[in-house]
Design a protein around this motif. Structure first.
Motif, mmCIF file in Angstrom:
data_model
loop_
_atom_site.group_PDB
_atom_site.id
_atom_site.type_symbol
_atom_site.label_atom_id
_atom_site.label_comp_id
_atom_site.label_asym_id
_atom_site.label_seq_id
_atom_site.Cartn_x
_atom_site.Cartn_y
_atom_site.Cartn_z
ATOM 1 N N SER A 152 0.822 -1.208 0.000
ATOM 2 C CA SER A 152 0.000 0.000 0.000
ATOM 3 C C SER A 152 0.856 1.257 0.000
ATOM 4 C CB SER A 152 -0.920 0.014 1.221
ATOM 5 O OG SER A 152 -0.195 0.373 2.387
ATOM 6 N N SER A 153 0.210 2.394 -0.279
ATOM 7 C CA SER A 153 0.885 3.694 -0.248
ATOM 8 C C SER A 153 1.237 4.109 1.173
ATOM 9 C CB SER A 153 -0.003 4.765 -0.889
ATOM 10 O OG SER A 153 -1.243 4.859 -0.217
ATOM 11 N N THR A 154 0.664 3.456 2.177
ATOM 12 C CA THR A 154 0.986 3.733 3.576
ATOM 13 C C THR A 154 2.046 2.769 4.122
ATOM 14 O OG1 THR A 154 -0.855 2.330 4.318
ATOM 15 C CG2 THR A 154 -1.304 4.672 4.013
ATOM 16 N N TRP A 168 -4.798 -3.034 -2.813
ATOM 17 C CA TRP A 168 -5.045 -1.828 -2.030
ATOM 18 C C TRP A 168 -5.620 -0.722 -2.906
ATOM 19 C CZ3 TRP A 168 -4.777 -1.596 3.130
ATOM 20 C CH2 TRP A 168 -3.944 -2.470 3.823
ATOM 21 N N THR A 169 -6.436 0.154 -2.305
ATOM 22 C CA THR A 169 -6.824 1.398 -2.957
ATOM 23 C C THR A 169 -5.601 2.312 -3.037
ATOM 24 O OG1 THR A 169 -7.486 2.348 -0.840
ATOM 25 C CG2 THR A 169 -9.208 1.280 -2.151
ATOM 26 N N HIS A 170 -5.700 3.383 -3.844
ATOM 27 C CA HIS A 170 -4.573 4.286 -4.005
ATOM 28 C C HIS A 170 -4.184 4.947 -2.685
ATOM 29 C CE1 HIS A 170 -4.969 3.394 -8.103
ATOM 30 N NE2 HIS A 170 -5.798 4.356 -8.486
ATOM 31 N N ARG A 171 -5.152 5.248 -1.852
ATOM 32 C CA ARG A 171 -4.863 5.893 -0.571
ATOM 33 C C ARG A 171 -4.351 4.901 0.472
ATOM 34 N NH1 ARG A 171 -9.794 10.272 0.447
ATOM 35 N NH2 ARG A 171 -9.388 11.541 -1.431
ATOM 36 N N GLY A 172 -4.562 3.620 0.245
ATOM 37 C CA GLY A 172 -4.032 2.613 1.149
ATOM 38 C C GLY A 172 -4.843 2.381 2.399
ATOM 39 N N ASN A 173 -6.117 2.808 2.416
ATOM 40 C CA ASN A 173 -6.929 2.598 3.615
ATOM 41 C C ASN A 173 -7.943 1.464 3.467
ATOM 42 O OD1 ASN A 173 -8.279 4.037 1.694
ATOM 43 N ND2 ASN A 173 -9.097 5.592 3.069
ATOM 44 N N ASP A 193 -11.998 -2.374 5.450
ATOM 45 C CA ASP A 193 -11.377 -1.184 6.023
ATOM 46 C C ASP A 193 -10.213 -1.662 6.889
ATOM 47 O OD1 ASP A 193 -10.635 0.994 7.674
ATOM 48 O OD2 ASP A 193 -12.612 1.886 7.449
ATOM 49 N N ALA A 202 -9.564 4.855 -8.491
ATOM 50 C CA ALA A 202 -10.317 5.696 -7.551
ATOM 51 C C ALA A 202 -11.378 4.841 -6.851
ATOM 52 C CB ALA A 202 -10.920 6.901 -8.262
ATOM 53 N N ASN A 203 -12.658 5.140 -7.056
ATOM 54 C CA ASN A 203 -13.730 4.345 -6.453
ATOM 55 C C ASN A 203 -14.179 3.192 -7.332
ATOM 56 O OD1 ASN A 203 -14.145 5.909 -3.980
ATOM 57 N ND2 ASN A 203 -14.916 7.517 -5.314
#
Length: 235
Positions: free
Chosen positions: A76-78, A116-121, A136, A160-161
């Motif tokens: 992920s990005s996080t 993962w989503t782009h935001r990593g959440n 989540d 995105a979504n």
């Protein structure tokens, strides 16, 4: 001979002052170093890149399926690594080295893909039964389950979504996690299992690879591929 006589200065020579740029340009420089070499020596020294020959971290991954059609690892990005092991998904934080068990599908199902989503959440989890689950990660809570496929989901790709899922049933579904419907579009073209999906950098086109050795490019608004490539001899 007086002090003002030119005889005193007849055999005297004084080299003109030159800066680095003049020294480099002059073809009559007194320096034994050529202009190119002088520039090389005056430039900062390049530090050689050291590539480690051993991994800095080794994670135990028991029951990791030996199947290259599945996508069981995603970062992920996080800076959190998601790994699908049999029926479970584990999260490893590269910052803290903490391992968290996100979910367990039970004895009747197993994980076949993670993304993962782009935001990593949020994490999408594809299953052997053909479901796509959205989790989540921070709350360790399942948000929803989406059906549609009749076989395992081995490929996932976020936009995105929007989420694209590819399956052994040869179909690709475009999904919008904001709407109640399981999917908003169905892409049909591959003759065998879809094993790879990737969105373009501007999220306007989707590339899909299949076990039929075909590579298709899909437009975000179209249900037919805008380009087809068939030169590969393997998936």
């Amino acid at each position: 001979v007086g002090s003002g006589s030119p005889a005193r200065n007849l055999f005297r020579f004084k080299a003109p002052r030159q800066n680095a740029l003049d020294l480099k340009r002059s073809s009559f420089s007194l320096s034994p170093i050529g202009g190119g070499s002088h520039g090389l020596l005056s430039s900062p020294r390049k530090i050689k890149r050291k590539i480690p020959k051993v991994p800095f971290k080794v994670l135990d991954a028991p029951q990791l399926q030996d199947d290259f059609y599945l996508n069981l690892v995603d970062w992920s990005s996080t800076n959190v690594l998601a790994v699908g092991l049999s029926s479970c998904v584990y999260l490893w934080s590269a910052c803290t080295s903490k391992v968290t068990k996100l979910c367990d599908l039970g004895s009747e199902d197993c994980v076949t893909s993670v993304s993962w989503t782009h935001r990593g959440n949020h994490l999408a989890v594809g299953t052997n039964k053909g479901e796509v689950q959205i989790w989540d990660a921070s709350k360790q809570k399942q948000i929803r389950t989406m059906g549609g496929h009749t076989a395992r989901v081995g490929a996932l790709a976020w936009n995105a979504n929007q989420l694209a899922s590819g399956s052994r049933d040869r179909h690709i579904y475009r999904r919008d996690v904001r709407v109640p419907e399981f999917y908003t579009g169905k892409l049909v073209g591959h003759k065998q299992e879809v094993c790879g999906l990737k969105w373009s950098f501007d999220d306007q086109q989707l590339a899909s690879g299949g076990n039929d050795n075909k590579l298709f490019i899909w437009n975000v608004q179209s249900t037919l591929p805008v380009a087809k490539f068939g030169d590969h001899t393997a998936a």
